[in-house]
Enzyme design. Structure first.
Site, mmCIF file in Angstrom:
data_model
loop_
_atom_site.group_PDB
_atom_site.id
_atom_site.type_symbol
_atom_site.label_atom_id
_atom_site.label_comp_id
_atom_site.label_asym_id
_atom_site.label_seq_id
_atom_site.Cartn_x
_atom_site.Cartn_y
_atom_site.Cartn_z
ATOM 1 C CB SER A 7 -18.573 -8.583 -43.732
ATOM 2 O OG SER A 7 -19.367 -8.839 -42.924
ATOM 3 C CG MET A 22 -18.680 -4.777 -32.243
ATOM 4 S SD MET A 22 -20.660 -4.811 -32.470
ATOM 5 C CE MET A 22 -21.817 -5.605 -31.433
ATOM 6 C CG HIS A 78 -29.140 -2.598 -35.025
ATOM 7 N ND1 HIS A 78 -28.409 -3.009 -33.931
ATOM 8 C CD2 HIS A 78 -30.505 -3.668 -34.714
ATOM 9 C CE1 HIS A 78 -29.073 -3.453 -33.034
ATOM 10 N NE2 HIS A 78 -29.957 -3.551 -33.484
ATOM 11 C CG LEU A 99 -27.377 1.182 -28.198
ATOM 12 C CD1 LEU A 99 -26.149 1.864 -28.978
ATOM 13 C CD2 LEU A 99 -27.654 0.331 -27.060
ATOM 14 C CD GLU A 126 -26.099 -6.960 -41.350
ATOM 15 O OE1 GLU A 126 -24.959 -6.680 -40.894
ATOM 16 O OE2 GLU A 126 -26.245 -7.622 -40.493
HETATM 17 C C1 GRF Z 1 -22.750 -6.860 -38.737
HETATM 18 O O1 GRF Z 1 -23.728 -7.583 -38.691
HETATM 19 C C2 GRF Z 1 -23.181 -4.692 -38.043
HETATM 20 O O2 GRF Z 1 -24.922 -5.412 -38.124
HETATM 21 C C3 GRF Z 1 -22.984 -5.707 -36.550
HETATM 22 O O3 GRF Z 1 -21.973 -5.909 -36.043
HETATM 23 C C4 GRF Z 1 -22.063 -7.102 -37.426
HETATM 24 C C5 GRF Z 1 -20.868 -6.647 -38.241
HETATM 25 O O4 GRF Z 1 -20.281 -7.538 -39.324
HETATM 26 N N1 GRF Z 1 -23.793 -3.688 -36.232
HETATM 27 P P1 GRF Z 1 -18.914 -7.292 -40.033
HETATM 28 O O5 GRF Z 1 -17.699 -6.822 -38.700
HETATM 29 O O6 GRF Z 1 -19.012 -6.084 -40.643
HETATM 30 O O7 GRF Z 1 -18.664 -8.114 -40.654
#
Ligand code: GRF
Length: 217
Positions: A18, A91, A110, A145, A175
């Site tokens: 997203s 991830m 983050h 990290l 975000e």
């Molecule tokens: C988000 O909350 C981001 O901050 C974290 O992982 C999540 C990823 O969500 N690192 P998306 O894949 O961008 O929807």
């Protein structure tokens, strides 16, 4: 990295995508050259393809070590010679070598107000710890990290009765606002890193205070 041409970026994802989608929708002053995932089933890959963006998969399970995976990933990234590499829900912990290769041009988002709650399960940990203000952070990536010079943060209240999902959704909507903004600043060459701090040329300083809960008066 030729001056005069629009800057290019590569976005790395692992799942939903997203934040990547928010970047794709933001009409940024640069080119999204490719979206690369470490998981072939990442939903964000379909979204990117649907928008005509080139995609690639470097499956971490096909590489015996972190070093081997990161070398393959760097090779895939470098195919596009990007000015900027954007981690958007990517991830995997990256090796120091990978981080050093893109030093000063590697951004991450983050879901907490760093340096609080580095690592995973940030929303559950925020609720558990009793903080009343939580949020999200865009920062340059350094070897340690979820650390590194902070570009922009957004804060939201933790509301009574919040579930992890409710809090995550409240944070996520911000975000989607701060990541395109940070990337835009980078592409406009307005970010300067000085030690632990980032200066944003021409940005307005934040004014106002978020109280949570609201004081009576
Ligand atoms: C988000 O909350 C981001 O901050 C974290 O992982 C999540 C990823 O969500 N690192 P998306 O894949 O961008 O929807």
């Amino acid at each position: 990295m030729s001056s005069g041409n629009p800057k290019t970026m590569v976005i790395l994802i692992s799942g939903r995508g997203s934040n990547m989608e928010a970047l794709l929708k933001s009409r940024l002053p640069g080119k999204i050259a490719a979206v690369i995932s470490n998981r072939p089933d990442a939903k964000g890959l379909q979204t990117a393809r649907g928008q005509g963006v080139e995609t690639a998969v470097i499956d971490h399970r096909a590489h015996p070590t972190r070093e081997a995976f990161d070398a393959a990933l760097a090779q895939a990234v470098d195919r596009y010679s990007p000015d900027l590499v954007v981690l958007a829900g990517f991830m995997r912990i990256l090796t120091d070598r990978f981080v050093a290769r893109y030093s000063g041009r590697l951004l991450n988002i983050h879901p907490s107000l760093l340096p609080a709650f580095p690592g995973l399960d940030t929303h559950a940990r925020a609720i558990e710890s009793g903080v009343t203000i939580h949020g999200c952070t865009v920062h340059f990536v350094t070897p340690s990290l979820d650390h590194g010079p902070i570009v922009i943060q957004a804060a939201v209240p933790v509301l009574p009765g919040d579930t992890e999902d409710a809090l995550a959704a409240r944070v996520l909507s911000h975000e989607h606002r701060i990541y395109p903004q940070a990337v835009r600043w980078f592409l406009e060459d307005r970010l300067r890193i000085a030690g632990e701090r980032v200066r944003v040329k021409g940005a307005r300083a934040g004014v106002g205070v978020l109280y949570a809960p609201e004081p009576d008066q």
